[in-house]
Design an enzyme around this catalytic site. Sequence first.
Site, PDB file in Angstrom:
ATOM      1  CB  THR A   1      -0.943   0.008   1.222  1.00 56.49           C
ATOM      2  OG1 THR A   1      -0.150   0.106   2.407  1.00 56.49           O
ATOM      3  CG2 THR A   1      -1.797  -1.243   1.280  1.00 56.49           C
TER       4      THR A   1
ATOM      5  CE  LYS B   1      10.197   5.452   1.002  1.00 49.52           C
ATOM      6  NZ  LYS B   1       9.774   4.944  -0.295  1.00 49.52           N
TER       7      LYS B   1
ATOM      8  CD  GLU C   1      17.063  -5.983  -0.777  1.00 52.15           C
ATOM      9  OE1 GLU C   1      17.629  -6.900  -0.177  1.00 52.15           O
ATOM     10  OE2 GLU C   1      17.524  -4.830  -0.838  1.00 52.15           O
TER      11      GLU C   1
ATOM     12  CD  GLU D   1       4.809  11.081  -6.246  1.00 56.88           C
ATOM     13  OE1 GLU D   1       3.621  11.356  -6.389  1.00 56.88           O
ATOM     14  OE2 GLU D   1       5.256   9.927  -6.127  1.00 56.88           O
TER      15      GLU D   1
ATOM     16  CG  ASP E   1      12.130   8.633  -0.782  1.00 59.11           C
ATOM     17  OD1 ASP E   1      11.295   7.775  -0.439  1.00 59.11           O
ATOM     18  OD2 ASP E   1      13.039   8.416  -1.600  1.00 59.11           O
TER      19      ASP E   1
ATOM     20  CE  LYS F   1      13.656   5.078  -1.004  1.00 58.24           C
ATOM     21  NZ  LYS F   1      13.782   5.819  -2.261  1.00 58.24           N
TER      22      LYS F   1
ATOM     23  N   GLY G   1      10.456   2.087  -9.953  1.00 55.70           N
ATOM     24  CA  GLY G   1       9.873   1.482 -11.160  1.00 55.70           C
ATOM     25  C   GLY G   1       9.043   0.279 -10.768  1.00 55.70           C
TER      26      GLY G   1
END
Lengths: 327, 165
Positions: A88, A117, A141, A202, A213, A217, A310
């Site tokens: 989601t 995330k 992953e 975006e 972002d 990560k 992607g």
Amino acid sequence: MQRIVLVGCGVVGQGFLEIISRKRNILKRMGLDFRIVGVIDSSGGVIDENGIDPLKILEIKKRGNLPEGIRFEDVINSVDFDIGIEVTPTNPDTGEPGLSYIKAMIERGVDVITSNKGPLIVAYKDLMRLASKNGVQFKFEATVGGAMPVISLVERSLAGNQILSIEGIFNGTSNYILSRMEKELLPYSQVLLEAQELGIAEKDPTFDVEGIDTAGKLVILANAIMGIDAGIKDVEITGITGITTEAMDLAQRNGYAIRLIGEANREGQLKVSPKLIPRFHPLALDGTLNAALIQTDLAGEVFIIGRGAGKIETASAILSDLISIST
Amino acid sequence: MRITLDLEIKDVPGELIKVLHPISDHGGNIISIVHNRDKSTPRGRVPVKITFEIDRKLFEGVMRDLKDREIDIIRVGEQRLLEKKTVLLIGHIVHTDLTDTIDRIDSTGFAEVVDLQLTMPDLNYPSAALVTVSATGKKELGKALEILKDVGKKKKILVIEPVET
């Protein structure tokens, strides 16, 4: 035979359905038999314990929405399955709705794979504890670097090494914008518009260009491969919106590129900021690529590069987690 | 600071270690030793060149101990600014008193701005400067960059540092 429920059927979910269908024969030769018994998203869902054809779901999605009426609760309460794949959309503040879905599936005793995330940023430790308490595997992953296999590289191929530091490019959008600014000496605002038109950025680019972002990560990597108990508030974050054409030009004339770098070290310092990078340094990358330079105590420096986003690339990381759980 | 000593020692066993002890006793970190046995002096002594890093305050103790041991010191050389890093500044660099920004580094005594390239677009637009800071050691360079970042924060100047590796 492993029964799979797919939670989320947007771009990544559809990418997964596409490759699970495309790779059917190879998986069979590997002795793996996956059966999709449930697919749900925000609009509805399909349940069939005898198996759902992934291509049929893709057909339905092409025409519109999944049939209304079936919700996550129905799946968790009435469907027998072994592996839940949660894809989601990310919410970096609350982790929801993914966080609740993942927790419910772990508590139900099934292995879980996610590309989301949000839940990991918000509750990494809780989720790992919950997975271990319930004796299930929890893989993610696809959350960092898309198809670039950074977590499994460290967990498997570099097993036994201590990770001293990691620095890398973890956001393709920012990297695209900076490398275009550099090449064309165009202002940030113009390159951003171009990136938006190409679908690389975006409509609201804040998440990417302000470094949030990348910070997310970095938090996942710090927790997962460096054993640092950190949240997003522990990351010092500077984005790329203040980079001017003149600065780019000056750096370039002196042999430097400017790239948004996420870095974590053993002292637990986490930082996201634009950095000066010598032109021939491996991190002076162009385009939307992701990369990580990992310093280890035994293997020395290891550099990894790959596609950070992607549909199919992200689905590739999910498939790899799925195979790893099942073999 | 980094010191290079040119010495002459007797060509007998145990002489070199006599020179090294005072350096390590005072916490010096030896970077290189060149022991030129082929180039002994007319007096039959061997020239030795030792480079080491040591805290400025402790260096006197090394010299005192070497003299006590009657070592011939031919030359003492100090390499001052050893470490350097280039950072990029973006903001109103000139209008927020560039001289003051540089002075904040130069006045430390352990670091200096050794190079500066400035581009100034139209008035009211942020300018950019590539600044090279040199310092007496790694620790000092780190301190100097912290000062620069602190000044940057107050003057709303973005400081872009180089990658570590």
